[in-house]
Every structure is written in structure tokens, then in C-alpha cells.
Design a protein around this motif. Sequence first.
Motif, PDB file in Angstrom:
ATOM      1  N   GLU A 276      -4.588  -2.624  -8.824  1.00  0.00           N
ATOM      2  CA  GLU A 276      -4.296  -1.513  -7.931  1.00  0.00           C
ATOM      3  C   GLU A 276      -5.602  -0.766  -7.684  1.00  0.00           C
ATOM      4  O   GLU A 276      -6.314  -0.427  -8.638  1.00  0.00           O
ATOM      5  CB  GLU A 276      -3.250  -0.586  -8.538  1.00  0.00           C
TER       6      GLU A 276
ATOM      7  N   CYS B 221       0.844  -1.191   0.000  1.00  0.00           N
ATOM      8  CA  CYS B 221       0.000   0.000   0.000  1.00  0.00           C
ATOM      9  C   CYS B 221       0.882   1.244   0.000  1.00  0.00           C
ATOM     10  O   CYS B 221       2.034   1.208   0.423  1.00  0.00           O
ATOM     11  CB  CYS B 221      -0.942   0.013   1.198  1.00  0.00           C
TER      12      CYS B 221
ATOM     13  N   ARG C 270      -3.409   4.051  -2.115  1.00  0.00           N
ATOM     14  CA  ARG C 270      -3.411   3.043  -3.174  1.00  0.00           C
ATOM     15  C   ARG C 270      -3.030   1.697  -2.576  1.00  0.00           C
ATOM     16  O   ARG C 270      -2.160   1.622  -1.712  1.00  0.00           O
ATOM     17  CB  ARG C 270      -2.429   3.426  -4.282  1.00  0.00           C
ATOM     18  N   TYR C 271      -3.700   0.669  -3.046  1.00  0.00           N
ATOM     19  CA  TYR C 271      -3.495  -0.688  -2.546  1.00  0.00           C
ATOM     20  C   TYR C 271      -3.272  -1.621  -3.724  1.00  0.00           C
ATOM     21  O   TYR C 271      -3.952  -1.505  -4.732  1.00  0.00           O
ATOM     22  CB  TYR C 271      -4.726  -1.174  -1.762  1.00  0.00           C
ATOM     23  N   ARG C 272      -2.362  -2.550  -3.589  1.00  0.00           N
ATOM     24  CA  ARG C 272      -2.157  -3.594  -4.600  1.00  0.00           C
ATOM     25  C   ARG C 272      -2.698  -4.899  -4.045  1.00  0.00           C
ATOM     26  O   ARG C 272      -2.259  -5.376  -3.009  1.00  0.00           O
ATOM     27  CB  ARG C 272      -0.678  -3.699  -4.962  1.00  0.00           C
TER      28      ARG C 272
ATOM     29  N   PHE D  72       5.355   2.188  -2.415  1.00  0.00           N
ATOM     30  CA  PHE D  72       4.536   1.124  -1.833  1.00  0.00           C
ATOM     31  C   PHE D  72       5.357   0.361  -0.795  1.00  0.00           C
ATOM     32  O   PHE D  72       6.536   0.088  -1.012  1.00  0.00           O
ATOM     33  CB  PHE D  72       4.062   0.142  -2.913  1.00  0.00           C
TER      34      PHE D  72
END
Length: 139
Positions: free
Chosen positions: A114, A48, A121-123, A56
Motif C-alpha cells: 500500500e 485506490c 492510498r494505492y494498493r 478502496f
Amino acid sequence: MFTRISSTAALLLLLTGCDYLKAPDKVGDAKAAANGRAMADAESRIECALKGEIVFTTACTIDRTETQDGLFLTLRHPDGGFRRLLVTKDGRGVVAADGAEQAKVSVIAPDLIEVALGGARYRLPATVGGAASPEKKKK
């Protein structure tokens, strides 16, 4: 009388010895439980970039909850904050489960999306079916 005291002392030593022998098992069980928790925690970590961050990191965790309404994902921040997402079945991936902000989903790899939501932002791991990969979209 001496026999009674010595037999009582021997019994106490025997019982103490049994507990002493079991103590390493309790320590081993505690270590195994701690290792299991650490492994589960590592498996639930996601990349994140929280509000204002560019890079990230794996500082966030993900909890999955299956309900009659579908699969909910709770993305937890290290500061205690969180976001909730609902996994859709219509090909969009995920949508914000609460709040007024919309989740923006981008496919970044065949097995990774994403999600941008509220400045973070999150993966997330995902099974991308029928979507064009980033390379195909550029052509």
C-alpha cells in the motif's frame, strides 16, 4: 445496349455483395478490438482510496513505462489527476518520482503493498522479498 446495362448492374450487385459479406468481419474486428481494450483496461486497474475517501475502489489505473532510469508507474485517477512512482531496486519498493511529497510504503500481503502519497492510498501488486509479513511484525 440492354446487355451492357444489365452486365454493369450485375457487376455492381456483385461488388456490393462482396462488401456486404465483409461488413460482419469489420464489425467482428471492432468488437474484438473493444474487448481487447476492455480486458487491458481491467488488467491495469488498481485499488485506490483518493483524498478524503476511506473505502478502496478499483477506480484508478496504472501505466508502466520502462526507461534508462528504471520502471516508472503512473497512477491515474478517474478525475484526470495522477501520481508518478519510481520502482526502486534497493528494497524500498517505490518512491515518488516527482513533487515534494514522500511516498509511504507498507507491506500488507506477500504480493501487495500500500502506497500513501498526498492524501491518497494505492494498493499495488508487488514481489515482496525478505520483508516480514504483517503477521510476523506483530509478534
